[in-house]
Design a protein around this motif. Structure first.
Motif, PDB file in Angstrom:
ATOM      1  N   GLU A  89       5.558  63.130   9.624  1.00 21.74           N
ATOM      2  CA  GLU A  89       4.401  62.680   9.219  1.00 21.74           C
ATOM      3  C   GLU A  89       4.311  61.539  10.453  1.00 21.74           C
ATOM      4  OE1 GLU A  89       2.805  63.954   7.039  1.00 21.74           O
ATOM      5  OE2 GLU A  89       4.414  65.244   6.109  1.00 21.74           O
TER       6      GLU A  89
ATOM      7  N   ARG B 233      13.725  67.228   1.975  1.00 17.77           N
ATOM      8  CA  ARG B 233      14.670  68.223   3.295  1.00 17.77           C
ATOM      9  C   ARG B 233      15.005  66.585   3.667  1.00 17.77           C
ATOM     10  NH1 ARG B 233       8.515  66.659   2.681  1.00 17.77           N
ATOM     11  NH2 ARG B 233       7.751  65.304   4.742  1.00 17.77           N
TER      12      ARG B 233
ATOM     13  N   TYR C 207      17.203  75.056  10.596  1.00 16.24           N
ATOM     14  CA  TYR C 207      17.155  73.668  10.280  1.00 16.24           C
ATOM     15  C   TYR C 207      15.198  72.274  10.006  1.00 16.24           C
ATOM     16  CZ  TYR C 207      17.332  68.027  11.768  1.00 16.24           C
ATOM     17  OH  TYR C 207      16.814  67.070  11.455  1.00 16.24           O
ATOM     18  N   LEU C 208      15.199  72.934  11.184  1.00 14.38           N
ATOM     19  CA  LEU C 208      14.012  72.575  11.168  1.00 14.38           C
ATOM     20  C   LEU C 208      12.646  73.310  10.619  1.00 14.38           C
ATOM     21  CD1 LEU C 208      12.585  72.829  15.526  1.00 14.38           C
ATOM     22  CD2 LEU C 208      13.234  71.046  13.700  1.00 14.38           C
TER      23      LEU C 208
ATOM     24  N   ALA D  44      14.174  70.953   7.770  1.00 14.50           N
ATOM     25  CA  ALA D  44      13.655  69.212   7.460  1.00 14.50           C
ATOM     26  C   ALA D  44      11.596  69.645   7.468  1.00 14.50           C
ATOM     27  CB  ALA D  44      14.270  68.873   8.875  1.00 14.50           C
ATOM     28  N   VAL D  45      10.857  69.882   8.407  1.00 20.97           N
ATOM     29  CA  VAL D  45       9.940  70.383   8.755  1.00 20.97           C
ATOM     30  C   VAL D  45       8.962  71.208   6.864  1.00 20.97           C
ATOM     31  CG1 VAL D  45       7.283  70.148   9.688  1.00 20.97           C
ATOM     32  CG2 VAL D  45      10.387  70.109  10.698  1.00 20.97           C
TER      33      VAL D  45
ATOM     34  N   ILE E  77      15.935  63.760  15.638  1.00 18.89           N
ATOM     35  CA  ILE E  77      15.316  64.983  16.184  1.00 18.89           C
ATOM     36  C   ILE E  77      14.497  64.591  14.757  1.00 18.89           C
ATOM     37  CG2 ILE E  77      15.200  67.826  16.188  1.00 18.89           C
ATOM     38  CD1 ILE E  77      17.618  67.395  18.085  1.00 18.89           C
TER      39      ILE E  77
ATOM     40  N   ARG F 191       0.386  74.464   6.560  1.00 20.50           N
ATOM     41  CA  ARG F 191       0.645  73.388   8.312  1.00 20.50           C
ATOM     42  C   ARG F 191       1.122  74.293   9.039  1.00 20.50           C
ATOM     43  NH1 ARG F 191       3.766  68.592   8.048  1.00 20.50           N
ATOM     44  NH2 ARG F 191       4.517  69.307   6.504  1.00 20.50           N
ATOM     45  N   GLN F 192       0.476  73.704  10.388  1.00 19.32           N
ATOM     46  CA  GLN F 192       1.367  73.994  11.871  1.00 19.32           C
ATOM     47  C   GLN F 192       2.241  75.522  11.313  1.00 19.32           C
ATOM     48  OE1 GLN F 192       1.573  72.227  13.815  1.00 19.32           O
ATOM     49  NE2 GLN F 192       0.488  69.982  13.048  1.00 19.32           N
TER      50      GLN F 192
ATOM     51  N   PHE G 218       5.885  65.123  17.637  1.00 20.11           N
ATOM     52  CA  PHE G 218       5.743  66.278  18.076  1.00 20.11           C
ATOM     53  C   PHE G 218       4.863  67.403  17.508  1.00 20.11           C
ATOM     54  CE2 PHE G 218       6.825  70.978  17.532  1.00 20.11           C
ATOM     55  CZ  PHE G 218       7.431  71.416  18.597  1.00 20.11           C
ATOM     56  N   TRP G 219       3.809  66.413  17.112  1.00 17.89           N
ATOM     57  CA  TRP G 219       2.559  66.790  16.958  1.00 17.89           C
ATOM     58  C   TRP G 219       1.570  66.566  17.326  1.00 17.89           C
ATOM     59  CZ3 TRP G 219       4.780  70.349  14.169  1.00 17.89           C
ATOM     60  CH2 TRP G 219       5.531  70.341  13.076  1.00 17.89           C
TER      61      TRP G 219
ATOM     62  N   PHE H  38       9.297  65.032  13.791  1.00 14.57           N
ATOM     63  CA  PHE H  38       8.827  66.116  13.789  1.00 14.57           C
ATOM     64  C   PHE H  38       8.298  65.443  11.948  1.00 14.57           C
ATOM     65  CE2 PHE H  38      11.499  68.523  16.361  1.00 14.57           C
ATOM     66  CZ  PHE H  38      10.450  69.593  16.269  1.00 14.57           C
TER      67      PHE H  38
END
Lengths: 495, 517
Positions: free
Chosen positions: A432, B160, B149-150, B153-154, A426, B109-110, A363-364, A430
């Motif tokens: 690392e 996480r 969820y994201l 999770a991220v 999924i 980050r992001q 994704f990154w 996302f």
């Protein structure tokens, strides 16, 4: 045969002619891009004849074929999926083959397989059924082994061949039994027997079960699913997408017509049997998918589960069921093409990108690609805003309407298990991203296969279909409703 | 149309915030703040409208909007707003802002994608509070899940992945149960009238046989209670709340849990009058169990964020208790608790997040004596710990008091049990203060105090807490019509012991006890 028959058969005649022309064109001059465009145009022009053919439907052309709105709808599905696969293939083949290696036959085989698929959608007779199935299966065999430089495709091709043979054997035996009992090779003729007699003959029942087993083998329904993961993994990614969509779509079209015409769902024993298979399929597919570390295998197992969901919708019976099945198939094709499309784009020279590791942090680095994969996976998991949710909604609704509580609860339980492994993939997207230094020398350059415009268009189309159907499904529902009405009308008009 | 704007503003700002990341790091944040500020203003505007018509919430709405969506299934884009939704939307926009402020320094980050998810989740939450077509409701109910969820999770902490999976699987299981119940209702409507419909008003009018009503009610109840959560459906809560980044924790505890309560109030209680009185004691028992269980476990925690998470579980029990008690007083209390708990938990999570950002630990055994290091943060923590333990004069007190007062007539025994939870709240809240901010300093550490923005935000929440604590009328009068409508048809009290407590005008009650602190 009169003119109306020809109009009704126009799509098939059209594609058949194009197959021959493509073959001649390859013989005349080998040029990858030209042939690819040619193949694409063949499908497009065939699509263009669908509305014309619709003016003559519903129509029984000879005893073998029935062209109705339902068949035309599935033809549209088969053809559009083929076009997307062609779009995905062009780039893929260029990477895996050097020039002058003779890759043009790939498109010819693809067209032939599609032709087989079209025959399946219109067949109402065992002969056309068998011919269509074999045409599809044999072309697929060669396609699966097409990337002959690699080991896995060859292995997969052999497996698929063996599967095709055993499926044919089951089918032929089943057909023979049915013919013995009914003296007819048409689906409706076979169904007539049960209407006339009080008790259902055992051989007839056996025949239906055997035919069903043959179809189940091809669809990959548990416990006839053993080949699916290996073939899905081994076949080149675009062909995997093709098997999962075109081949399955056409077979479901056939199965639905067979079941409706024969009246198999009016027999409780068969309903119970199919219900059992549906549950087995859902559980097997989902549970085995939990342990996969390979994306293609994961999608393969998930496809087994999805056929189970489909069967739940099918078993509901009646108008809603036909609608639900058709809707689910269309939606399933879109999301499968999306998922395998990303696998195709992301594959590199050595082989397809299969391992979870390959997708870590995608994704990154390549957000669009990852977004499409995530969208397809969410759709497969049945999360709203995606088409998959509406498909699942349809399946559950059909089940609830028919009061199949056990099947509905099995479907729900399995959806939750399924969610787990989709999420696993999924979340990998996302994750690392791996440090570039850890990649072996030279691999970084290979990994960055850029998406050509054909793939961009194909994937963009698929993603927008998934989103659009997820948010505004009404037009598709109406289309399906109209088409399915035809199927039922033909069924009702039985003499 | 204005209702659609409420939903669409955050949803459309979401991709903008993502793109905004390219221009500057702060662009995404400011876009998110702007969108939510507009939403908040819009909601305040709606609040200031004339409400003299006293819409009851069932069939008559303050604002309504209906467009066809999927006529084949009788599904329409039907939004409706009543007092209850209005209050919760205000809370959503406000807590959304708090969440963004809380992640201002934490998320580096992001940034764009983070705010994309936040805005999408908030848009979904607002949609849930507005949708009165059951299918549309479910649609929004699910829409908020994926971004949530994201977020976990991220950007979450160490575990996480585990936490986000648990969160998604639990809530999704509940949701699917809900979906089946919704579809069943639609088909029952079809069998009764020949027309498929997912519309709230249509489905409300159905008379069900007792067995069917029982099953459907159970499905609706479980679907919502998983989100709330109450035992035994709560096990996802501590992990998820703890592992989520601060902003997501605020949204999870402050808003997502409230969607569960809203679902109970809007759907479960009014839709199944046949069985709800039979079921109420069980639900109230679960509520009391949640209160005690959460409180006991909160006392045992060493991780400060987990402590707040369990305390949140405990406070949500009061809401469950209030919702099913069947008296207007308790229902009003539950709504008050929704608002007050949202505010206090949001603030506490923000403080915990600030602590973690400064000291890189959530373990209270490694803290202590931090009052001298971050006096602003410590004083705020003290305030919100007091709010959380239900100090009179603050919002939470009004909520919990009304719930307990209102439920006593319905279930005295359960209510007495539940009130023990308030005592335990004092224990764990004060213990948290003691172990973190007082006592011997673990080692000499220096850390910057709260930033002006963060401090200002917390101060604002504190002001709101005091306001609701001293003068809860605005909230209560807004939700009163909706709550009255809930009581009248649905819940004949099993044994009406104190008619007084029901007939007592609310306004009197408040003037009488508000003067006490």
């Amino acid at each position: 045969m009169i003119l109306q028959d020809f109009i009704a058969l126009a799509p098939m005649l059209d594609l058949g002619a194009f197959c021959i022309i493509t073959m001649l064109a390859i013989a005349f001059k080998r040029h990858h891009a030209t042939i690819a465009v040619f193949a694409f145009m063949s499908c497009l022009l065939t699509m263009a004849t669908l509305p014309w053919a619709a003016t003559a439907t519903p129509r029984t052309v000879t005893a073998l074929l029935v062209v109705d709105g339902y068949a035309l709808l599935y033809m549209g599905l088969v053809l559009s999926a083929t076009m997307i696969v062609i779009g995905l293939s062009y780039r893929y083949l260029k990477i895996h083959f050097r020039e002058q290696e003779g890759i043009e036959e790939y498109y010819l085989l693809l067209l032939l397989a599609t032709f087989g698929g079209l025959v399946l959608t219109v067949s109402a007779h065992f002969v056309s059924f068998f011919l269509g199935l074999e045409l599809l299966g044999l072309s697929l065999c060669s396609l699966i082994g097409y990337v002959r430089t690699r080991r896995h495709p060859m292995e997969a091709a052999v497996k698929y061949l063996l599967l095709s043979i055993s499926a044919s054997a089951f089918l032929l035996f089943g057909m023979a039994l049915l013919y013995f009992e009914s003296g007819s090779m048409t689906f409706r003729g076979v169904g007539m027997v049960v209407k006339q007699v009080q008790t259902v003959p055992g051989l007839w029942l056996g025949g239906v079960v055997l035919v069903f087993v043959g179809v189940a083998l091809k669809l990959g329904l548990a416990p006839f699913h053993m080949w699916i993961p290996d073939v899905y993994q081994g076949a080149p990614a675009p062909i995997t997408a093709y098997i999962a969509t075109v081949s399955k779509g056409a077979l479901v079209a056939l199965l639905l017509r067979f079941v409706t015409d024969v009246g198999a769902l009016e027999l409780p024993s068969l309903v119970h049997l199919f219900g059992l298979l549906a549950v087995a399929s859902m559980v097997t597919g989902n549970v085995l998918a939990l342990f996969q570390q390979n994306v293609k295998r994961l999608l393969a197992y998930s496809s087994i589960a999805h056929v189970g969901y489909l069967l739940v919708a099918l078993l509901a019976g009646g108008a809603v069921a036909a609608e639900a099945v058709t809707f689910y198939v269309i939606v399933y094709c879109a999301m499968t093409l999306g998922a395998f499309g990303v696998v195709t784009v992301y594959s590199r020279e050595g082989g397809d990108a299969e391992r979870f590791e390959d997708y870590r942090g995608l994704f990154w680095t390549r957000p669009w690609l990852a977004a499409i994969l995530a969208l397809s996976l969410l759709s497969l998991a049945g999360i709203p805003v995606t088409a998959g949710f509406i498909g699942k909604f349809y399946a559950i609704a059909a089940g609830v309407d028919a009061g199949l509580w056990w099947l509905v609860s099995a479907l729900i339980g399995n959806s939750i298990i399924g969610l787990y492994y989709y999420l696993r993939l999924i979340v990998t997207l996302f994750g690392e991203e791996p440090a570039p230094a850890t990649l072996p020398q030279g691999q970084a350059a290979q990994a960055t296969q850029t998406a050509g415009w054909t793939t961009v268009c194909s994937l963009g189309l698929v993603a927008s279909i998934i989103l659009m159907v997820g948010v505004y499904p009404e037009p598709l529902m109406e289309l399906i409703r109209d088409s399915v009405r035809n199927l039922l009308m033909v069924a009702v008009q039985r003499p | 149309m204005v209702l659609w704007l409420l939903i669409l503003i955050p949803m459309l700002a979401a991709p903008l915030a993502w793109i905004g990341q390219q221009w500057s790091r702060h662009a995404a944040r400011w876009i998110a703040v702007g969108a939510l500020a507009i939403d908040l203003c819009l909601a305040l505007l709606l609040w200031s409208q004339d409400r003299s018509a006293q819409p009851s919430g069932h069939g008559s709405w303050l604002f309504e909007s209906q467009t066809s969506w999927i006529p084949r299934w009788g599904i329409s884009l039907h939004l409706g707003l009543d007092g209850l939704s209005l209050v919760l939307i205000l809370l959503t926009a406000f807590l959304g802002l708090v969440a963004i402020v809380a992640s201002w320094t934490e998320i580096q980050r992001q940034v764009g994608f983070f705010h994309y998810n936040i805005l999408l989740a908030l848009g979904g939450v607002i949609g849930v509070f507005l949708a009165i077509d059951l299918f549309l409701f479910f649609f929004f109910w699910e829409v908020m899940l994926v971004p949530m969820y994201l977020l976990i999770a991220v950007w979450g902490h160490t575990h996480r992945r585990y936490a986000s999976f648990k969160f998604f699987l639990f809530t999704q299981s509940g949701s699917l149960l809900l979906l089946v119940a919704i579809i069943t209702l639609a088909f029952l409507h079809q069998h009764a009238t020949g027309k498929l419909s997912f519309d709230y008003a249509d489905v409300m009018g159905l008379t069900l046989n007792k067995e069917m009503a029982w099953w459907l009610m159970l499905a609706f109840f479980i679907g919502f209670v998983v989100k709330l959560p109450a035992p035994p459906f709560h096990t996802w809560l501590p992990d998820t709340y703890t592992e989520a980044p601060t902003g997501a924790s605020i949204i999870l505890a402050g808003l997502l849990a409230k969607t569960g309560a809203y679902g109970l109030l809007r759907f479960t209680v009014p839709m199944f009058p046949e069985v709800i009185s039979d079921f109420a004691p069980i639900a109230m028992g679960l509520g009391a169990m949640g209160i005690l269980y959460g409180a006991v476990l909160a006392c045992a925690q060493t991780d400060i964020k987990r402590l707040v998470a369990y305390s949140s579980l405990s406070h949500m029990g009061f809401i469950l208790l209030g919702v099913f008690s069947g008296t207007e007083l308790a229902l009003q209390g539950a709504v008050m608790q929704l608002v007050a708990h949202g505010l206090s938990t949001g603030a506490l999570f923000m403080l915990v997040g600030a602590l973690y950002e400064r000291f890189q630990t959530r373990d209270m055994r490694q803290m202590g004596g931090l009052w001298g290091v971050i006096p602003r943060g410590a004083s705020m923590a003290l305030f919100f710990a007091c709010a959380s333990l239900g100090l009179p004069g603050l919002g939470n007190f009004i909520g919990e008091f009304l719930v307990l007062f209102g439920s006593y007539s319905a279930q005295p025994f359960v209510t007495i049990l539940a009130s023990i939870g308030m005592v335990m709240a004092a224990i764990y809240s004060l213990a948290m203060m003691q172990r973190t901010f007082f006592g011997r300093q673990h080692e000499t550490r220096l850390a910057p105090d709260l930033s002006n923005v963060a401090f200002g935000t917390l101060l604002l929440i504190a002001v709101l807490q005091v306001w609701f604590g001293l003068y809860p009328r605005p909230v209560l009068s807004t939700t009163k019509p909706a709550m009255e409508a809930l009581v009248q048809p649905a819940l004949p009290l099993p044994n009406l012991t104190h008619p007084l407590s029901e007939s007592l005008p609310l306004s009197n009650l408040f003037t009488s006890h508000v003067s006490t602190p």
